[in-house]
Design a protein around this motif. Structure first.
Motif, PDB file in Angstrom:
ATOM      1  N   LYS A   1       0.860  -1.186   0.000  1.00  0.00           N
ATOM      2  CA  LYS A   1       0.000   0.000   0.000  1.00  0.00           C
ATOM      3  C   LYS A   1       0.893   1.232   0.000  1.00  0.00           C
ATOM      4  CE  LYS A   1      -4.030   1.665   2.475  1.00  0.00           C
ATOM      5  NZ  LYS A   1      -4.934   1.351   3.585  1.00  0.00           N
ATOM      6  N   VAL A   2       0.545   2.190  -0.828  1.00  0.00           N
ATOM      7  CA  VAL A   2       1.355   3.408  -0.936  1.00  0.00           C
ATOM      8  C   VAL A   2       1.424   4.129   0.402  1.00  0.00           C
ATOM      9  CG1 VAL A   2       1.392   5.713  -1.986  1.00  0.00           C
ATOM     10  CG2 VAL A   2       0.811   3.713  -3.380  1.00  0.00           C
ATOM     11  N   GLY A   3       2.640   4.591   0.761  1.00  0.00           N
ATOM     12  CA  GLY A   3       2.752   5.440   1.957  1.00  0.00           C
ATOM     13  C   GLY A   3       3.725   4.891   2.981  1.00  0.00           C
ATOM     14  N   GLN A   4       3.776   5.543   4.119  1.00  0.00           N
ATOM     15  CA  GLN A   4       4.641   5.130   5.217  1.00  0.00           C
ATOM     16  C   GLN A   4       4.158   3.801   5.784  1.00  0.00           C
ATOM     17  OE1 GLN A   4       7.318   6.456   6.078  1.00  0.00           O
ATOM     18  NE2 GLN A   4       7.274   8.580   5.362  1.00  0.00           N
ATOM     19  N   GLY A   5       5.071   3.126   6.496  1.00  0.00           N
ATOM     20  CA  GLY A   5       4.700   1.853   7.099  1.00  0.00           C
ATOM     21  C   GLY A   5       4.708   0.762   6.047  1.00  0.00           C
ATOM     22  N   TYR A   6       4.279  -0.421   6.414  1.00  0.00           N
ATOM     23  CA  TYR A   6       4.281  -1.501   5.431  1.00  0.00           C
ATOM     24  C   TYR A   6       3.012  -2.322   5.561  1.00  0.00           C
ATOM     25  CZ  TYR A   6       6.624  -3.926   1.747  1.00  0.00           C
ATOM     26  OH  TYR A   6       6.965  -4.389   0.507  1.00  0.00           O
ATOM     27  N   THR A   7       2.043  -1.946   4.734  1.00  0.00           N
ATOM     28  CA  THR A   7       0.778  -2.669   4.721  1.00  0.00           C
ATOM     29  C   THR A   7       0.578  -3.186   3.304  1.00  0.00           C
ATOM     30  OG1 THR A   7       0.006  -0.978   6.227  1.00  0.00           O
ATOM     31  CG2 THR A   7      -1.647  -2.470   5.355  1.00  0.00           C
ATOM     32  N   THR A   8      -0.022  -4.321   3.190  1.00  0.00           N
ATOM     33  CA  THR A   8      -0.303  -4.815   1.835  1.00  0.00           C
ATOM     34  C   THR A   8      -1.786  -4.635   1.518  1.00  0.00           C
ATOM     35  OG1 THR A   8      -0.670  -7.047   2.685  1.00  0.00           O
ATOM     36  CG2 THR A   8       1.543  -6.531   1.872  1.00  0.00           C
ATOM     37  N   GLU A   9      -2.053  -4.579   0.229  1.00  0.00           N
ATOM     38  CA  GLU A   9      -3.440  -4.472  -0.218  1.00  0.00           C
ATOM     39  C   GLU A   9      -3.561  -5.199  -1.554  1.00  0.00           C
ATOM     40  OE1 GLU A   9      -4.506  -0.414  -0.946  1.00  0.00           O
ATOM     41  OE2 GLU A   9      -2.958  -0.151  -2.471  1.00  0.00           O
ATOM     42  N   PRO A  10      -4.771  -5.620  -1.896  1.00  0.00           N
ATOM     43  CA  PRO A  10      -4.922  -6.326  -3.168  1.00  0.00           C
ATOM     44  C   PRO A  10      -4.770  -5.390  -4.370  1.00  0.00           C
ATOM     45  CG  PRO A  10      -6.900  -6.552  -1.775  1.00  0.00           C
ATOM     46  CD  PRO A  10      -6.025  -5.541  -1.134  1.00  0.00           C
ATOM     47  N   ALA A  11      -4.111  -5.890  -5.401  1.00  0.00           N
ATOM     48  CA  ALA A  11      -4.018  -5.145  -6.668  1.00  0.00           C
ATOM     49  C   ALA A  11      -4.513  -6.095  -7.752  1.00  0.00           C
ATOM     50  CB  ALA A  11      -2.575  -4.763  -6.939  1.00  0.00           C
ATOM     51  N   MET A  12      -5.243  -5.580  -8.727  1.00  0.00           N
ATOM     52  CA  MET A  12      -5.809  -6.470  -9.734  1.00  0.00           C
ATOM     53  C   MET A  12      -5.298  -6.165 -11.134  1.00  0.00           C
ATOM     54  SD  MET A  12      -9.749  -7.247 -10.665  1.00  0.00           S
ATOM     55  CE  MET A  12     -10.419  -8.408  -9.510  1.00  0.00           C
ATOM     56  N   LEU A  13      -4.782  -7.186 -11.804  1.00  0.00           N
ATOM     57  CA  LEU A  13      -4.409  -7.062 -13.212  1.00  0.00           C
ATOM     58  C   LEU A  13      -5.614  -7.548 -14.015  1.00  0.00           C
ATOM     59  CD1 LEU A  13      -0.862  -8.721 -13.269  1.00  0.00           C
ATOM     60  CD2 LEU A  13      -1.483  -6.361 -12.700  1.00  0.00           C
ATOM     61  N   GLU A  14      -5.992  -6.772 -15.005  1.00  0.00           N
ATOM     62  CA  GLU A  14      -7.195  -7.153 -15.764  1.00  0.00           C
ATOM     63  C   GLU A  14      -6.964  -7.094 -17.265  1.00  0.00           C
ATOM     64  OE1 GLU A  14     -11.165  -5.803 -13.355  1.00  0.00           O
ATOM     65  OE2 GLU A  14     -10.202  -4.339 -14.660  1.00  0.00           O
ATOM     66  N   PHE A  15      -7.592  -7.984 -17.960  1.00  0.00           N
ATOM     67  CA  PHE A  15      -7.594  -7.938 -19.420  1.00  0.00           C
ATOM     68  C   PHE A  15      -9.005  -8.285 -19.886  1.00  0.00           C
ATOM     69  CE2 PHE A  15      -7.674 -10.659 -23.211  1.00  0.00           C
ATOM     70  CZ  PHE A  15      -7.237  -9.759 -24.160  1.00  0.00           C
ATOM     71  N   PHE A  16      -9.600  -7.378 -20.637  1.00  0.00           N
ATOM     72  CA  PHE A  16     -10.918  -7.701 -21.204  1.00  0.00           C
ATOM     73  C   PHE A  16     -10.884  -7.507 -22.713  1.00  0.00           C
ATOM     74  CE2 PHE A  16     -12.259  -6.840 -16.805  1.00  0.00           C
ATOM     75  CZ  PHE A  16     -12.978  -8.005 -16.575  1.00  0.00           C
ATOM     76  N   HIS A  17     -11.639  -8.304 -23.409  1.00  0.00           N
ATOM     77  CA  HIS A  17     -11.711  -8.136 -24.857  1.00  0.00           C
ATOM     78  C   HIS A  17     -12.323  -6.779 -25.185  1.00  0.00           C
ATOM     79  CE1 HIS A  17     -11.497 -12.679 -25.991  1.00  0.00           C
ATOM     80  NE2 HIS A  17     -10.374 -12.184 -25.530  1.00  0.00           N
ATOM     81  N   SER A  18     -11.752  -6.121 -26.188  1.00  0.00           N
ATOM     82  CA  SER A  18     -12.287  -4.839 -26.640  1.00  0.00           C
ATOM     83  C   SER A  18     -13.567  -5.081 -27.433  1.00  0.00           C
ATOM     84  CB  SER A  18     -11.263  -4.158 -27.538  1.00  0.00           C
ATOM     85  OG  SER A  18     -11.050  -4.962 -28.685  1.00  0.00           O
ATOM     86  N   ASP A  19     -14.312  -4.028 -27.669  1.00  0.00           N
ATOM     87  CA  ASP A  19     -15.523  -4.162 -28.486  1.00  0.00           C
ATOM     88  C   ASP A  19     -15.173  -4.700 -29.869  1.00  0.00           C
ATOM     89  OD1 ASP A  19     -16.985  -3.265 -26.402  1.00  0.00           O
ATOM     90  OD2 ASP A  19     -17.210  -1.204 -27.156  1.00  0.00           O
ATOM     91  N   GLU A  20     -13.995  -4.272 -30.344  1.00  0.00           N
ATOM     92  CA  GLU A  20     -13.550  -4.735 -31.650  1.00  0.00           C
ATOM     93  C   GLU A  20     -13.305  -6.253 -31.640  1.00  0.00           C
ATOM     94  OE1 GLU A  20      -9.939  -2.983 -34.275  1.00  0.00           O
ATOM     95  OE2 GLU A  20     -10.626  -1.821 -32.554  1.00  0.00           O
TER      96      GLU A  20
END
Ligand code: NAD
Length: 489
Positions: A392-411
């Motif tokens: 997690k951004v900032g002082q201290g050391y905490t973790t948080e979930p981050a999500m990588l995503e891929f979705f098909h485009s309309d095309e």
């Protein structure tokens, strides 16, 4: 694209499926050039239609999917013909054979014949027998059979049907439709796994905690109530679609990416699925039926449903594989009607790191490491996502979930063929990758029959779930018992 040459004989040409899916699919193959000059569609059913009436009906059905450009409608319907035909009357097949022969000459189809059975399954065996006895098989072109679901209603009836079909067609000429196999992201499971070291090297019991497959529908039984009440979710969704998706997730890497090898691996995966005893089946399967919805109708009051029906509209289950790869990894699957949303997805839940070294860090008491989850979104929005733990951004050391995503485009979505279009194309090309083999179907039925038998001998406490939820509480308890929960609650 290579042009396909064939006469397609369709049984059930006035039916719902033909109008909604099959004509639009063939028209799309025509627009894209897979079908061009050398093909003909011969529709059959009992209605006494002329060619012109049939063409008008085909035109009406394709109008719904595409504008008419450069006279494409006309060009397409010129390949469409009709023959009134009662499938139970052997003499009618002689006339049908003559018409096919005429169309072969007229369109130069090199005597390739594809028969498509889009009718009530009780006729499948009869049609196959007559195709053989009345000499409708081509001597020098290909002969293929595309057959709709359901393929039997238990192992015995499926075996009987298969016996009847294989008296006319060889296994490699039979294309059993499971439209889930025509979905872009179901086909993508293999690319994701076998094309990526970062995924496939983790794809086993060392790193995966559990896999969840959800086929969620937000509608009730609608006009299919009469059929559905005789079938239920176990037969209608689990034996076919869920088993096919699970087989692709569980299978070993095929030697080559060819239909024979892929089907062989899927069949092996289904053979390694633990066949439950009746006691295990009762403990690992949950069934449900929906109660009063908005319109104050519960399942038992739907038109066409027996008021005392014990047919399940929901199934959740824990599956286990007896294989090295999947030792101790449960596959939780579920499907149901009138649930919280309309979506199909696979959630692959990874194990937590053995040690959470951040638990001693400052401020970390509020945050524990999450399990990584790889999600394959099949419907309605095709894509993948992967949740990671990040600082997690900032002082201290905490973790948080981050999500990588891929979705098909309309095309990309616009370029994705509909399942029926893709499967029609594959059958015409002789590629059976995305069709279920007899061995897979047989194993899936034998697995499901045990549960069906247990359920048919006990009366459930129905109804037991509210429309708009994710099913009965027992489905949550199935995972809670193992210290787990559904990713989508
Ligand atoms: P339907 O009842 O709408 O059509 C049946 C067709 O069979 C009609 O053309 C009818 O004229 C013809 N027919 C009936 N008896 C006949 C006979 N003795 N001789 C010749 N023709 C006869 O059925 P449908 O909904 O189009 O379904 C067709 C197949 O597709 C079935 O196997 C069904 O399970 C499967 N399926 C349908 C859907 C769907 O959305 N409709 C979805 C999945 C699978």
């Amino acid at each position: 694209s290579t042009e396909i040459k064939a006469v397609i004989t369709l049984f059930g040409a006035t039916g719902d499926l033909a109008k909604r899916k099959l004509y639009p699919s063939l028209f799309n193959l025509f627009r894209k050039g897979f079908l061009a000059d050398n093909f003909a569609l011969l529709g059959t059913s009992r209605s006494a239609w002329s060619d012109e009436e049939f063409q008008a009906n085909v035109r009406e059905s394709i109008q719904k999917i595409a504008e008419d450009k450069d006279g494409q409608y006309d060009a397409f319907v010129k390949h469409c013909f009709y023959q009134p035909h009662d499938v139970t009357n052997p003499e009618h097949y002689d006339k049908l054979n003559d018409r096919i022969a005429d169309l072969e000459t007229k369109f130069g189809t090199e005597n390739n014949r594809l028969f498509y059975m889009s009718m009530a399954p009780r006729f499948f065996g009869t049609i196959a027998a007559n195709i053989k006895s009345q000499g409708l098989l081509s001597d020098d072109g290909f002969n293929r059979l595309v057959i709709e679901k359901p393929f039997g209603r238990d192992f015995e009836s499926a075996k009987q049907l298969n016996k009847e079909l294989t008296e006319t067609f060889d296994e490699n000429q039979i294309y059993r439709i499971d439209h889930y196999l025509g979905k872009e992201m179901v086909q993508n499971i293999s690319a994701l796994r076998f094309g990526n070291t970062a995924i496939e090297s983790l794809w086993n019991h060392r790193y995966i905690d559990n896999i969840q497959v959800t086929l969620s529908e937000d509608m009730g039984v609608e006009e299919r109530a009469g059929y559905y009440d005789q079938s239920g979710a176990l037969r209608d969704m689990v034996q076919n679609h869920i088993m096919q998706v699970v087989a692709q997730l569980a299978m070993e890497q095929p030697l080559t990416f060819t239909d024979q090898e892929i089907r062989e691996e899927k069949a092996k995966a289904l053979r390694s699925l633990r066949k439950y005893t009746p006691q295990e089946a009762a403990a690992n399967f949950v069934r449900g039926q929906y109660a009063a919805g908005d319109n104050n109708n519960d399942y038992r009051h739907e038109d066409g449903v027996d008021p005392e029906s014990i047919t399940e509209t929901y199934v959740a289950a824990k599956l286990s594989f007896d294989s090295e790869r999947w030792a101790g990894v449960p596959f939780y699957v579920r499907t149901g009607k009138l649930l919280a949303g309309k979506f199909t997805r696979v959630d692959v839940v990874f194990k937590k790191p053995l040690l959470d070294i951040f638990s001693n860090a400052a401020n970390s008491h509020e945050q524990k490491l999450n399990q990584n989850v790889l999600t394959i979104y099949i419907d309605p929005k095709p894509g993948f996502s992967l949740t990671l733990n990040a600082k997690k951004v900032g002082q201290g050391y905490t973790t948080e979930p981050a999500m990588l995503e891929f979705f098909h485009s309309d095309e990309q979505k616009a370029l994705s063929p509909e399942p029926y279009e893709r499967l029609f194309h594959d059958a015409l090309e002789g590629n059976s990758t995305n069709f279920a083999s007899w061995s897979e179907i047989a194993d899936a039925w034998q697995f499901v029959d045990v549960i069906r038998d247990v359920w048919d001998h006990e009366s459930p406490e129905f109804p037991n779930y509210t429309p708009g939820t994710m099913g009965p509480k027992e489905a949550d308890e199935l995972l809670a018992r193992d210290g787990r929960e559904w990713v989508v609650k």
